[in-house]
Scaffold this motif. Structure first.
Motif, mmCIF file in Angstrom:
data_model
loop_
_atom_site.group_PDB
_atom_site.id
_atom_site.type_symbol
_atom_site.label_atom_id
_atom_site.label_comp_id
_atom_site.label_asym_id
_atom_site.label_seq_id
_atom_site.Cartn_x
_atom_site.Cartn_y
_atom_site.Cartn_z
ATOM 1 N N GLY A 283 0.754 -1.126 0.155
ATOM 2 C CA GLY A 283 0.080 -0.054 0.144
ATOM 3 C C GLY A 283 0.750 1.216 0.074
ATOM 4 O O GLY A 283 0.177 2.363 -0.213
ATOM 5 N N SER A 284 2.096 1.135 0.060
ATOM 6 C CA SER A 284 2.923 2.348 0.116
ATOM 7 C C SER A 284 3.296 3.314 -1.238
ATOM 8 O O SER A 284 3.318 4.241 -1.356
ATOM 9 N N GLY A 285 3.058 2.182 -2.293
ATOM 10 C CA GLY A 285 3.511 2.675 -3.656
ATOM 11 C C GLY A 285 4.811 3.065 -3.892
ATOM 12 O O GLY A 285 5.260 3.615 -4.785
ATOM 13 N N LEU A 286 5.869 2.933 -2.774
ATOM 14 C CA LEU A 286 7.258 2.939 -2.976
ATOM 15 C C LEU A 286 7.948 1.909 -3.146
ATOM 16 O O LEU A 286 7.718 0.913 -2.254
ATOM 17 N N THR A 287 9.243 1.818 -4.051
ATOM 18 C CA THR A 287 9.849 0.973 -4.031
ATOM 19 C C THR A 287 11.453 1.168 -3.729
ATOM 20 O O THR A 287 11.804 2.267 -3.958
ATOM 21 N N ASN A 288 12.056 0.275 -2.872
ATOM 22 C CA ASN A 288 13.374 0.522 -2.395
ATOM 23 C C ASN A 288 14.079 -0.693 -3.007
ATOM 24 O O ASN A 288 13.795 -1.638 -2.971
ATOM 25 N N GLU A 289 15.557 -0.217 -2.947
ATOM 26 C CA GLU A 289 16.520 -1.253 -3.550
ATOM 27 C C GLU A 289 17.384 -1.911 -2.024
ATOM 28 O O GLU A 289 17.696 -0.704 -1.325
ATOM 29 N N LEU A 290 17.373 -3.072 -2.071
ATOM 30 C CA LEU A 290 18.013 -3.598 -0.819
ATOM 31 C C LEU A 290 19.411 -3.052 -0.892
ATOM 32 O O LEU A 290 20.142 -3.399 -1.940
ATOM 33 N N PRO A 291 20.008 -2.690 0.241
ATOM 34 C CA PRO A 291 21.546 -2.249 0.163
ATOM 35 C C PRO A 291 22.567 -3.557 -0.507
ATOM 36 O O PRO A 291 22.132 -4.734 0.128
ATOM 37 N N LEU A 313 13.558 -2.508 7.685
ATOM 38 C CA LEU A 313 12.123 -2.933 7.623
ATOM 39 C C LEU A 313 11.298 -2.631 8.933
ATOM 40 O O LEU A 313 12.160 -2.368 9.779
ATOM 41 N N VAL A 314 9.953 -2.098 8.699
ATOM 42 C CA VAL A 314 9.281 -1.912 9.940
ATOM 43 C C VAL A 314 8.627 -3.142 10.358
ATOM 44 O O VAL A 314 8.148 -3.972 9.806
ATOM 45 N N PRO A 315 8.841 -3.409 11.829
ATOM 46 C CA PRO A 315 8.010 -4.628 12.221
ATOM 47 C C PRO A 315 6.809 -4.965 12.047
ATOM 48 O O PRO A 315 6.046 -3.914 12.112
ATOM 49 N N GLY A 316 6.381 -5.966 11.678
ATOM 50 C CA GLY A 316 4.933 -6.170 11.596
ATOM 51 C C GLY A 316 4.274 -5.841 10.213
ATOM 52 O O GLY A 316 3.216 -6.142 9.665
ATOM 53 N N THR A 317 4.986 -5.089 9.258
ATOM 54 C CA THR A 317 4.530 -4.774 7.882
ATOM 55 C C THR A 317 4.961 -5.630 7.030
ATOM 56 O O THR A 317 5.880 -6.550 6.947
ATOM 57 N N THR A 318 3.956 -6.098 6.047
ATOM 58 C CA THR A 318 4.158 -6.966 4.946
ATOM 59 C C THR A 318 4.633 -6.056 3.741
ATOM 60 O O THR A 318 4.380 -5.090 3.145
ATOM 61 N N TYR A 319 5.639 -6.912 3.344
ATOM 62 C CA TYR A 319 6.507 -6.460 1.977
ATOM 63 C C TYR A 319 6.588 -7.249 1.128
ATOM 64 O O TYR A 319 6.366 -8.432 1.110
ATOM 65 N N THR A 320 6.555 -6.797 -0.369
ATOM 66 C CA THR A 320 6.670 -7.623 -1.358
ATOM 67 C C THR A 320 8.271 -7.595 -1.968
ATOM 68 O O THR A 320 8.700 -6.196 -1.827
ATOM 69 N N PHE A 321 8.684 -8.524 -2.194
ATOM 70 C CA PHE A 321 10.366 -8.436 -2.334
ATOM 71 C C PHE A 321 10.326 -8.903 -3.782
ATOM 72 O O PHE A 321 9.640 -9.987 -4.125
ATOM 73 N N ALA A 322 10.962 -8.609 -4.534
ATOM 74 C CA ALA A 322 11.359 -8.881 -6.099
ATOM 75 C C ALA A 322 12.876 -9.059 -6.352
ATOM 76 O O ALA A 322 13.783 -8.104 -5.977
ATOM 77 N N VAL A 323 13.267 -10.423 -6.636
ATOM 78 C CA VAL A 323 14.399 -10.855 -6.680
ATOM 79 C C VAL A 323 14.845 -11.050 -8.357
ATOM 80 O O VAL A 323 14.106 -11.921 -8.798
ATOM 81 N N ARG A 324 15.761 -10.534 -8.953
ATOM 82 C CA ARG A 324 16.599 -10.562 -10.161
ATOM 83 C C ARG A 324 17.950 -11.166 -10.080
ATOM 84 O O ARG A 324 18.529 -10.724 -9.242
ATOM 85 N N ALA A 325 18.199 -12.137 -11.075
ATOM 86 C CA ALA A 325 19.819 -12.487 -11.195
ATOM 87 C C ALA A 325 20.292 -11.517 -12.115
ATOM 88 O O ALA A 325 19.686 -10.970 -13.059
ATOM 89 N N LEU A 326 21.725 -11.186 -12.050
ATOM 90 C CA LEU A 326 22.302 -10.413 -12.891
ATOM 91 C C LEU A 326 23.705 -11.061 -13.364
ATOM 92 O O LEU A 326 24.187 -11.828 -12.775
ATOM 93 N N SER A 327 23.852 -10.789 -14.662
ATOM 94 C CA SER A 327 25.033 -11.307 -15.369
ATOM 95 C C SER A 327 26.320 -10.365 -15.037
ATOM 96 O O SER A 327 26.042 -9.237 -14.339
ATOM 97 N N ARG A 328 27.315 -11.256 -15.515
ATOM 98 C CA ARG A 328 28.648 -10.084 -15.164
ATOM 99 C C ARG A 328 28.475 -8.704 -16.092
ATOM 100 O O ARG A 328 29.109 -7.835 -15.511
ATOM 101 N N GLY A 329 27.997 -8.653 -16.924
ATOM 102 C CA GLY A 329 27.541 -7.571 -17.610
ATOM 103 C C GLY A 329 26.463 -6.458 -17.359
ATOM 104 O O GLY A 329 26.246 -5.482 -17.856
ATOM 105 N N GLY A 330 25.743 -6.903 -16.315
ATOM 106 C CA GLY A 330 24.584 -6.457 -15.630
ATOM 107 C C GLY A 330 23.120 -6.488 -16.289
ATOM 108 O O GLY A 330 22.151 -6.081 -15.949
ATOM 109 N N LYS A 331 23.123 -7.649 -17.244
ATOM 110 C CA LYS A 331 21.826 -7.972 -17.767
ATOM 111 C C LYS A 331 21.022 -8.623 -16.737
ATOM 112 O O LYS A 331 21.628 -9.554 -15.812
ATOM 113 N N ALA A 332 19.676 -8.526 -16.667
ATOM 114 C CA ALA A 332 19.007 -8.902 -15.609
ATOM 115 C C ALA A 332 18.081 -10.132 -16.167
ATOM 116 O O ALA A 332 17.601 -10.038 -17.066
#
Length: 1015
Positions: A283-291, A313-332
């Motif tokens: 519900g936040s509409g904001l996307t952050n990149e994991l450090p 993270l804020v305790p108790g808050t539900t998050y959507t996590f999106a994970v992608r693999a990257l190649s050595r050239g940065g291709k996702a």
């Protein structure tokens, strides 16, 4: 031929080109050599775009060097950080990389470590040793004069090494120098291409350089980007034709995570080099990149990957996590998502447990016209005049209102296998009182002992410290060190045997003076229905160097330490001698010559005297009359080191510091080490020494390596080399607890040299500075960690010693090691208030003989109290269970959030001393009560319990005495979760029955407070 312009054989760790011409000529030669490469291959030159020298020196750690024309590389004290523009390499694979830098002075760099940096940073604008607004330094990726604007390298309190040199998943390479000259001397280091690819893929933020030598007197410098001869990379690359596979089996969980954490897991796909993870709160509409410091580089395809998401993270808050693999050239690759709520577990479990008010006094104690008798916890410092140490947060009323004494009786709560103790204080009201006798009645299954407390001279006056065996009669002014003394203290200890029944026990304690006046002080002991482990889960190892002359003295030290739930570990070797020559009680002396008579290729030595001296220690028979009988010693230095069984010098090949190659021409050196270690394992197995714990530990500081407190790259390499020999020698273990141990003052600079090789890491003051890093390495490698340092000054609060084990445990340690703790000499009985000698003296040997005089100290008793408190928490954690964060929060609740580490100038690496302010025993007592309630399922007796009955609040007050008139002076308020005096109790509550006389046989009183209906 001179060394300049060629690669010394000692540093030939990589194949490298040797160029005397310009690096640009070298580049042309490289291009020509690539004729056989594919047509799309490219060689590019990338000049540095940002650089700085990060300083790890006292007083300079916030300094920035972003605008100077030369930057320094100097052991661990100065690091260089570099950024390059790699955007042109997007979608290309780096196949080769060489880093060039121009020498700025004649102190040459022969070898460096190159590492990725796992957090972004700013260059800064300082032109000298000064701070720079927005500039990077050791403490911050961007420093600011406004504290709230400072940008941490990673988590709050992190430092630059937390995100480099193998830490926080940083990749690294070790590089020998190739020297060149184009009219100016330059260095070339051929770097693992993946270190540059990390920046191309967006998984890192440049390179860090660490010079390998230990020569702190040399200031090696290179030109920075502000100079015409700036650093640059020569990179070969080719098109990235790979496409990372999709993330599979992605899951998220907070079941075993700490508050505000989530654990993500997935399977590594094909062609993955790194990962990008973004998250958004529902519900936040904001996307952050994991450090980046939280994200590993990709493992081999099909391997499990795990990420602990923390700090963001804020305790108790539900998050959507999106994970992608990257190649050595940065291709996702394709994205995978998962939803999970961050852990919201209670931060401090058991906080709502009602604990007895430790300041409630029932009466004014026991006294007549000449003598007052009272008691305080064993951690309290009572001065000769009956006052308390100013460092302790107590008042004079503490005499008759504290966790162990209420003015009427001594009250002890203990588990089985615990030593419960208190200080009985005999205070003259007027003139000195003599002829005093203290008697503690016997009780089945309780082993009690009495110790007379002696005062010693310190820089801040007389302080209680020495524990002499009790011998009557006593006098209130009997201490020969005290010119004016009104109080004589007796330490009373009760070991609760494992067969002791749970519940209430009554002991008889009487004090009689020379005139026949006697006080009978009740001692009420409540035994919790659980036991502390007989084998300590938290270790107190008292370190020192060299055996005493007599085995009787050695054994007396060990037996005395057993009463303190500790052991003494004495290092028996130096750089030139391995000592094994103590005198036996029955006469004769250990044959040191026979023990050390080992030749190349030998498979054994003469163990006869070794077995005679130490068999009872290793079997546990030495302790049959002591607490925890039959439990063998939990730490013993074996004599294996670089010069035993063979002295290293005749076999060492000069010319290089790398232990991995130093003995190549003499394999008999390593083989003899392995042979003798294997022979010792056989000996220990044949003698059934399976309960003892042995250590192979390299301690010497000498050419060519510092084994103790390593920081040079070659020091860590040497420790790794001997770890390999240890593994070979202990391969046939036979159930023997034998550990490869290292003592490290700077774990942040390990550079992956000891990964997976260390069983026991004993870490100095950096344990607290880099506690998260140390804890992660320990968890990853299965290494046990202890913290070492120096005990507090005798004139400081003993609550410092009590708190040290707890705070160490909070941050992941499973033991502490105060160093240099045994002092021989009668001068220590009076006190040696100079330097660190008095601080370090925790055991005093007044007579080293076949009839030894050996004494413990009150500071050791405080260490024991803290270690036993740790055992409470460990048991609570196994019953509830508790996360590491919850345990840390409980401990912080007890000792406060503020602790400082002071370090003596003489021993910067290993003399760290933890100091706390404003402590008393009350919060530690409350911590034990909380832990006991958690262990027993919140059903522990003798703790006030409150519950609502109809429209009234029913409060049960335990531990009152039959036939006495008790005035209710304090009430527990459920609303505020705190104690209140009656006068300040909430106005809407009408208090009745303030005074109640308990009927005979009763042990509880009930007080009712009117409470508004429905509240």
């Amino acid at each position: 031929m001179t060394r300049r312009g060629k690669l010394s054989a000692a540093y030939a760790m990589k194949t490298a080109f040797i160029r005397k011409a310009s690096p640009y000529v070298a580049l042309a030669a490289w291009l020509a050599a690539c004729g056989a490469c594919v047509a799309q291959a490219l060689v590019s030159t990338n000049f540095v775009t940002a650089d700085n020298s990060i300083i790890d020196v006292d007083g300079e750690r916030d300094y920035n060097m972003g605008a100077v024309s030369s930057i320094r590389l100097k052991t661990f004290q100065h690091h260089v950080v570099l950024k390059f523009d790699t955007s042109a390499l997007s979608n290309r694979v780096v196949t080769g990389a060489s880093l060039y830098a121009y020498e700025d002075n004649a102190d040459e760099l022969e070898h460096i470590t190159v590492s990725t940096i796992q957090a972004d940073w700013n260059e800064g604008t300082s032109g000298g040793f000064a701070t720079s607004e927005g500039g990077s330094c050791l403490h911050y990726a961007a420093w600011s004069a406004t504290e709230s604007n400072r940008v941490a390298w990673a988590w709050p309190g992190s430092r630059f090494p937390d995100v480099a040199y193998g830490n926080a998943y940083a990749r690294l390479d070790t590089c020998a120098t190739v020297f060149g000259n184009d009219g100016n001397t330059y260095y070339r280091w051929d770097v693992d291409p993946d270190l540059v690819a990390a920046s191309v893929a967006g998984a890192a933020y440049g390179l860090a350089l660490f010079e390998s030598s230990r020569e702190v007197g040399l200031n090696r410098t290179i030109h920075s980007r502000e100079h015409a001869r700036k650093p640059f990379l020569v990179i070969s690359s080719e098109p990235d034709t790979s496409t990372p596979g999709s993330i599979t089996n992605l899951t998220g969980s907070a079941d075993d995570a700490d508050r505000g954490q989530v654990r993500l897991a997935w399977t590594a796909p094909e062609q993955a080099f790194a990962y990008r993870i973004v998250f958004s709160a529902q519900g936040s509409g904001l996307t952050n990149e994991l450090p980046r410091y939280l994200i590993p580089y990709a493992a081999a395809a099909g391997a499990p990957e795990t990420v602990l998401v923390d700090d963001v993270l804020v305790p108790g808050t539900t998050y959507t996590f999106a994970v992608r693999a990257l190649s050595r050239g940065g291709k996702a690759g394709a994205e995978a998502t998962v939803e999970v709520a961050a852990s919201s577990i209670e931060r401090s479990p058991g906080r709502n447990v009602r604990v007895p008010d430790p300041t409630a006094s029932v009466s004014n104690g026991y006294a007549d016209a000449s003598l007052a008798v009272w008691a305080v916890p064993e951690t309290q410092k009572v001065l000769p005049d009956g006052t308390f140490l100013a460092d302790d947060a107590v008042t004079p009323a503490w005499k008759t209102g504290n966790p162990v004494f209420d003015g009427h009786s001594v009250r002890l709560y203990a588990a089985r296998n615990e030593v419960a103790a208190f200080l009985l204080c005999l205070e003259a009201v007027g003139a000195p009182v003599s002829g005093l006798c203290v008697t503690l009645g016997e009780h089945t299954h309780l082993v009690s002992s009495l110790w007379r407390v002696g005062y010693i001279h310190t820089a801040e006056g007389l302080m209680p410290e020495l524990c002499y065996p009790y011998s009557a009669p006593l006098a209130t002014d009997m201490d020969e060190n005290a010119a004016t003394q009104t109080v004589q203290q007796v330490l009373v200890e009760c070991f609760i045997a494992p067969e002791t029944a749970a519940g209430a026990h009554s002991l008889s304690l009487s004090v009689t003076n020379g005139t026949g006046v006697s006080f009978a002080v009740p001692v009420d002991l409540y035994v919790w229905d659980f036991a502390l482990p007989a084998v300590p889960g938290f270790v107190l190892e008292m370190n020192d160097y060299g055996y005493p002359n007599y085995l009787a003295t050695y054994n007396a030290l060990q037996r005395l330490a057993r009463h303190d739930r500790a052991h003494v570990n004495l290092l028996s070797y130096t750089t030139s001698r391995t000592r094994m020559d103590m005198y036996f009680p029955a006469g004769g002396q250990m044959n040191e010559t026979a023990y050390n008579a080992i030749g190349p290729g030998d498979t054994t030595t003469t163990w006869t005297d070794f077995v005679t001296a130490f068999d009872d220690l290793f079997s546990g028979a030495l302790y049959d009359a002591d607490p925890w009988p039959g439990v063998p010693v939990r730490g013993f230095y074996l004599t294996f080191h670089e010069s035993w069984p063979l002295a290293y010098e005749p076999y060492y090949e000069p010319g290089g510091p790398d232990a991995a190659t130093a003995f190549t021409n003499h394999p008999e050196y390593a083989q003899t080490f392995v042979n003798l270690l294997s022979n010792f394992v056989w000996l220990a197995e044949s003698r059934s020494w399976t309960g003892a714990s042995f250590q192979v530990y390299f301690n010497n500081k000498q050419h060519p390596w510092d084994f103790d407190e390593p920081y040079d790259f070659w020091d860590f390499r040497a420790l790794a080399y001997y770890a390999g020999l240890f593994e070979l020698g202990t391969a046939r273990n036979g159930g023997i607890d034998i550990r490869y141990r290292v003592d490290i003052s700077r774990p942040e600079y390990h550079r992956n040299q000891l990964d997976g090789l260390v069983d026991l890491a004993v870490v100095g003051r950096s344990f607290f500075t880099y506690h998260r890093l140390v804890r992660y390495l320990a968890e990853r490698d299965g290494t046990e960690v202890w913290n070492y340092g120096t005990a507090n000054d005798v004139y400081k609060s003993n609550h410092n010693e009590e708190a040290w084990p707890l705070l160490s445990y909070a941050f992941g340690a499973r033991g502490i090691l105060p160093w240099s703790t045994v002092k021989i000499g009668t001068e220590y009985l009076a006190g040696v208030p100079t330097g660190d000698l008095q601080k370090r003296a925790l055991y005093i040997v007044a007579s080293d003989s076949n009839s030894p005089e050996v004494y413990s100290t009150l500071r050791m008793k405080a260490f024991r109290r803290g270690a036993q408190d740790v055992e409470y928490l460990a048991l609570a954690g196994s019953h509830v269970p508790l996360t590491g964060g919850q345990v840390r929060r409980m401990i912080v609740d007890a000792i406060g959030a503020h602790a400082t580490v002071s370090v003596s100038d003489e021993y910067v690496e290993d003399a760290g001393t933890l100091e706390f302010e404003g402590l008393s025993e009350a919060p530690f007592f409350a911590l034990r009560q909380r832990a006991a309630r958690l262990i027993l399922g919140q059903a522990a007796p003798f703790v006030p319990d409150a519950r609502v009955v109809s429209d009234e609040l029913l409060l049960t007050c335990d531990n009152l005495y039959t036939g006495t008139s008790c005035t209710l002076e304090r009430c527990f308020d459920l609303k505020s979760n705190d104690w209140h005096s009656v006068t300040s109790f909430p106005a809407e509550a009408h208090v009745t029955n303030l005074v109640q006389t308990l009927p005979a046989g009763a042990d509880q009183a009930y007080f009712r407070f009117q409470q508004p209906t429905g509240d």
